[in-house]
Write an enzyme that holds these catalytic residues in place. Sequence first.
Site, PDB file in Angstrom:
ATOM      1  N   PRO A 246       0.843  -1.198   0.000  1.00  0.00           N
ATOM      2  CA  PRO A 246       0.000   0.000   0.000  1.00  0.00           C
ATOM      3  C   PRO A 246       0.881   1.252   0.000  1.00  0.00           C
ATOM      4  O   PRO A 246       1.489   1.599   1.017  1.00  0.00           O
ATOM      5  CB  PRO A 246      -0.802  -0.133   1.305  1.00  0.00           C
ATOM      6  CG  PRO A 246       0.037  -1.004   2.185  1.00  0.00           C
ATOM      7  CD  PRO A 246       0.787  -1.930   1.285  1.00  0.00           C
TER       8      PRO A 246
ATOM      9  N   ASP B 275       6.013   2.326   1.687  1.00  0.00           N
ATOM     10  CA  ASP B 275       5.168   1.163   1.960  1.00  0.00           C
ATOM     11  C   ASP B 275       4.543   1.374   3.342  1.00  0.00           C
ATOM     12  O   ASP B 275       5.231   1.325   4.358  1.00  0.00           O
ATOM     13  CB  ASP B 275       6.027  -0.112   1.943  1.00  0.00           C
ATOM     14  CG  ASP B 275       5.211  -1.382   2.124  1.00  0.00           C
ATOM     15  OD1 ASP B 275       4.046  -1.287   2.564  1.00  0.00           O
ATOM     16  OD2 ASP B 275       5.747  -2.480   1.835  1.00  0.00           O
ATOM     17  N   HIS B 276       3.216   1.597   3.343  1.00  0.00           N
ATOM     18  CA  HIS B 276       2.549   1.951   4.595  1.00  0.00           C
ATOM     19  C   HIS B 276       2.546   0.801   5.599  1.00  0.00           C
ATOM     20  O   HIS B 276       2.288   1.001   6.786  1.00  0.00           O
ATOM     21  CB  HIS B 276       1.101   2.385   4.315  1.00  0.00           C
ATOM     22  CG  HIS B 276       0.594   3.428   5.266  1.00  0.00           C
ATOM     23  ND1 HIS B 276       1.117   3.605   6.528  1.00  0.00           N
ATOM     24  CD2 HIS B 276      -0.389   4.360   5.138  1.00  0.00           C
ATOM     25  CE1 HIS B 276       0.484   4.588   7.129  1.00  0.00           C
ATOM     26  NE2 HIS B 276      -0.449   5.069   6.313  1.00  0.00           N
ATOM     27  N   ARG B 277       2.844  -0.411   5.157  1.00  0.00           N
ATOM     28  CA  ARG B 277       2.945  -1.541   6.082  1.00  0.00           C
ATOM     29  C   ARG B 277       4.192  -1.422   6.943  1.00  0.00           C
ATOM     30  O   ARG B 277       4.236  -1.941   8.072  1.00  0.00           O
ATOM     31  CB  ARG B 277       2.998  -2.868   5.305  1.00  0.00           C
ATOM     32  CG  ARG B 277       1.782  -3.152   4.446  1.00  0.00           C
ATOM     33  CD  ARG B 277       2.021  -4.367   3.576  1.00  0.00           C
ATOM     34  NE  ARG B 277       3.182  -4.214   2.704  1.00  0.00           N
ATOM     35  CZ  ARG B 277       3.644  -5.156   1.884  1.00  0.00           C
ATOM     36  NH1 ARG B 277       3.027  -6.331   1.828  1.00  0.00           N
ATOM     37  NH2 ARG B 277       4.701  -4.938   1.124  1.00  0.00           N
TER      38      ARG B 277
END
Length: 429
Positions: free
Chosen positions: A226, A401-403
Site C-alpha cells: 500500500p 510502503d505503509h505496512r
Amino acid sequence: MPEITMPRLSDTMEDGVVSSWLKQVGDKVTRGEVVAEIETDKALMELEAYDDGVLEQIIAAEGTRVPIGEPIAIVGDGSGAATPAAQPATPAPAAQSAAPAAQPAAANGAAAAGNRSAPSTSAPAVGPTAVGSDERKKSSPLARKIARELGVDIATVTGTGPGGRVTRHDVESAHTAGETAAPAAAPAAAQVSYAAPASGDYDEIPLTSIQRVSATRLTESKQQAPHIYLTSAIDVTDLFAFRAEINSTLAKTGSAKVSVNDLLVKAVAVALRANPTVNVSFAGDKLYQHHGVHIGVAVATPAGLLVPVIRDADRKTVSAIAAETRDKAERARDRKLKADEMSGATFTISNLGMFGIEHFTAVINPPESAILAVGAATDELRLEDMQVVSRKILRITMSADHRAIDGAVAAQFLAQLKDLLEHPLLIVA
C-alpha cells in the site's frame, strides 16, 4: 557426461537468455574459460566452463530462454561430438515462439511477464525447455513419478537437492504452492488481456529480460504494498551555490564535477542514518531494519531501467559518491555491471529532473520500503522579508510502503531531508 547448466547469476534471476556462444561444437574448453554470454534480468554475464574437455553439444541455441538449472550444453572427451547432435533445434522453436509464432495469442513476452506473479505457471510461459524437460532436468525417479501423479510440470520446480536436483519434497511443495496460488491468480488473469490489435498495424517488440522482470516486480509492488505519497517543495538555491563552490574547488585538483543528484544521494543517506525506521524492509510479520545505508540510483538504459547501488553512502564523501555513481551508470548502460553491484539497496532515488519533469511519483522497488522521486528545480517567486524574490524550488515525492513506514515517520524523514538540502553544509558536516 558433464552438463553446463543455466546458473543463478543474480538474486532475482529465474531464467536466463543465451546471448551468444563463444565456443562452438568440437572446440576444446578448459575449466574457468568463458564459453558463452548470458543475459540475466540485470546484466550481460560471462558463463565459464565447469570442466575441461570438448564442447560436444549445444542444447540451447542463441536467443533461447532457459530456466535456472536446466542444461544448455554438454562437455565431454570429444568422442560424442557430432554435427547433427551439436545443433539440436528442439528447444529453439519454443524459445523463439515469442517472435514469429505470436499470431492470435500475440504479445507472448508481455503475457509471460504479466503471469510471472504466479511462480507455478511462469516457467512454461517463458521457458524454452518446458517440453520434455522432465527427462533432462536433474531430478530423482521418485520426484518425476510424483510430479506426473500430481500434474506438476517438473520444469517449473526449483530443486533444493545436490546440484539443484529436484526432490520429492520440492515437487510436493510446488504442488501445494500451485493450489494456493491458483485462486488468487484467477481474478488477475481475468482482468488482463494481451490480445494483439485486430488491425495488425503494429510491430511486436519482445521484452528484454530487464523489462520482463521489472514488469513483474513493479506490478507485484503496486498490488501488494500500500503506497503512500508525500511531496515536499525545497528551496535549493543555496544547494546550487554550494555545488558550484565544490566544483570550483575540485576543478583545481582535476577531479570530476559533483552533480545535484550526488548531493541528493549523500543527503538521503545522512537522513536515513538519522532515521533508521525508514531504512527497513517489510517481511510479513516482521521488519528488517538494515545496518548499512545502501542507496540505489535508477539509471535508464536501452535494455530497461537498472539500479546500481552506492553502498554505505552515508560514510562516503560527496566526491567519492560522484565518481562511483558516474562509473556505475556508464557500466550499467554498457551492461557491464556485476550482479552484486545492483543488489542490496535499502532505498532508491529516481531523478527525472534532467528531462524537465517537475513532479512525479515512483513505484517502490521491493524489498525496499521507500523510493524518492526527484523533479527538476524551477525558478519560482517567493515572499522573503516582505520582498518578492526568485528562488530555485525542487519538488521531491517519497513513495513509502505503509505496512512498514507510518505517514508521520515518512514526514519526519522528509522534513529532515528538506533541512539538509536547504542548509547544504549540514550534508558534509
